[in-house]
Write a protein that holds these residues in place. Structure first.
Motif: not given
Ligand SMILES: *Cc1c(COP(=O)(O)O)cnc(C)c1O
Length: 408
Positions: A22-38
């Motif tokens: 939930x937190x990851x999705x909220x972040x990626x939808x507000x920052x679509x250009x940032x790629x995350x490292x899991x």
């Protein structure tokens, strides 16, 4: 109306990983250009060893011939695999484990849950806190616990805290315990046990007629030659312990599925009628009734782990992840964090900075470093104030994650 197993209703609603998503999705939808490292999930990332793939390909072709076709195999696993395991994983370390005490399965997660089938509901059960959630949830499902309390603990279970204060070594319980789950090297803390520490548990179990359920899924990650890989390196363990082993983490088999469980023939529990009953017989009966074995192809793949080429590849694979772990440790230490684990396990257990709880630290790493880890509180209330990073990733991602964490 038919009735459901209401024990399932006691389970904590999938809290940890859904909340992370939930937190990851909220972040990626507000920052679509940032790629995350899991660096959150405990799944391996590197490809399957060639030795295993070649063995499985050959096994598939064999299955296409009249003479090489295999139908149902032995429920316990093929004897060539069980004999190889006995020799390579146990006899080589001076442990007495016979091939017929090895039960090949499709996973340690299943075995460590299914084992409850052959154990009574009235047993007093102890787990560490934090803990691999499977041990707790499988007991809840089997009706071995009461309800969840405000601390996030289930009634009826004995929780043994493992924190920096006790060096991540659970205290031997004062109260009566019948079953104790131990996991070394530990998920999530990355702690490992010495022979002296394991000996204390074996002595305790023998003294109180308790059973140790020993999860050694990460034994291949132990770097120090002096440290025990198996509980059977401790004298007396054959009378009080079951051990779970898996090809998942060491050989990249999380998707292929193969593991094994040791039930010594010298292990006895009590029955309602007051008799001594051998657990081997019960587990053999359970597996023969409810399980039809791991497929032939996969067992050939597992056997190849012990070939010369396989051993070389596994050493490289484990070495690669452990190098990641040592990079994570080094970089976090130099960033001023307090870290544990990561020396004999692919997990680094971080103390969150003063005044920051596990979820706040999660949010900081997510938002400022774009790194996803796992909040320690998700593994139990004593995990609050800690955070887990996994070494299962590419070198490139690990280096990038560390660079970003250092810059915040
Ligand atoms: C990954 C893991 C296992 C392995 O489970 P499989 O079902 O064999 O993939 C077992 N125990 C722990 C603590 C683990 O983290």
């Amino acid at each position: 109306m038919f009735q459901v197993n209401s024990n399932y209703l006691k389970l904590k609603a999938g809290y940890l990983f859904p909340e992370i998503s939930r937190r990851v999705n909220a972040f990626t939808s507000s920052h679509p250009n940032i790629s995350l490292i899991r660096l959150g999930i405990g799944d391996v990332t590197e490809p399957l060893p060639n030795a295993c793939r070649e063995a499985m390909k050959a096994a598939i072709d064999e299955m296409g011939t009249k003479d090489g076709f295999h139908g149902y195999g032995p429920e316990q696993g093929y004897s060539w695999l069980r004999e190889t395991i006995a020799k390579e994983d146990f006899h080589s370390r001076g442990c007495e484990v016979n091939a017929d005490e090895i039960f090949v399965s499709d996973g340690s997660k299943c075995d460590s849950s299914n084992i409850l089938d052959i154990l009574d509901r009235k047993n007093k059960i102890a787990v560490t806190d934090p803990v691999y959630p499977v041990y707790v949830d499988s007991n809840v499902m089997s009706g071995n616990t009461g309800e969840l309390d405000k601390l996030g603990q289930y009634g009826g279970l004995i929780y043994l805290p493992i924190t920096a204060d006790n060096g991540f070594e659970a205290k031997i319980p004062d109260e009566k315990v019948d079953l104790i789950y131990l996991c070394f090297p530990n998920n999530p803390t990355g702690a490992v046990a010495t022979k002296i520490q394991l000996k204390r548990w074996v002595d305790f179990a023998k003294r109180s007629n308790a059973l140790i359920l020993f999860d050694a899924a990460y034994e291949a990650f132990i770097q120090d030659k002096e440290l025990p890989h198996s509980i059977y390196e401790i004298e007396g363990a054959r009378e009080c312990a079951i051990e779970f082993r898996s090809f998942s983490k060491k050989a990249g088999f999380t998707g292929v599925r193969c593991a094994y469980t040791i039930v010594p023939k010298t292990l006895y529990g009590g029955s309602n009628a007051g008799n001594k009953v051998d657990l081997w017989g019960l587990w053999n009966r359970r597996q023969s009734t409810k399980f039809n074995g791991v497929n032939y192809i996969v067992q050939r793949g597992a056997e190849a782990v012990y070939s010369n080429e396989g051993k070389r590849e596994i050493a490289n694979l484990v070495g690669f992840y452990m190098e990641n772990a040592s990079i994570i440790r080094r970089e976090l230490l130099s960033a001023g964090l307090t870290v544990y684990g990561g020396e004999h396990a692919p997990y680094v257990w971080i103390k969150t900075p003063k005044g920051t709880d596990s979820w706040e630290f999660f949010d900081q790493l997510l938002q400022k470093a774009n790194v996803v880890g796992t909040p320690g509180s998700g593994f139990g209330s004593a995990g609050e104030g800690y955070f887990r990073l996994s070494a299962f990733n590419s070198r490139e991602n690990v280096l990038m994650a560390m660079k970003k964490i250092a810059s915040i």
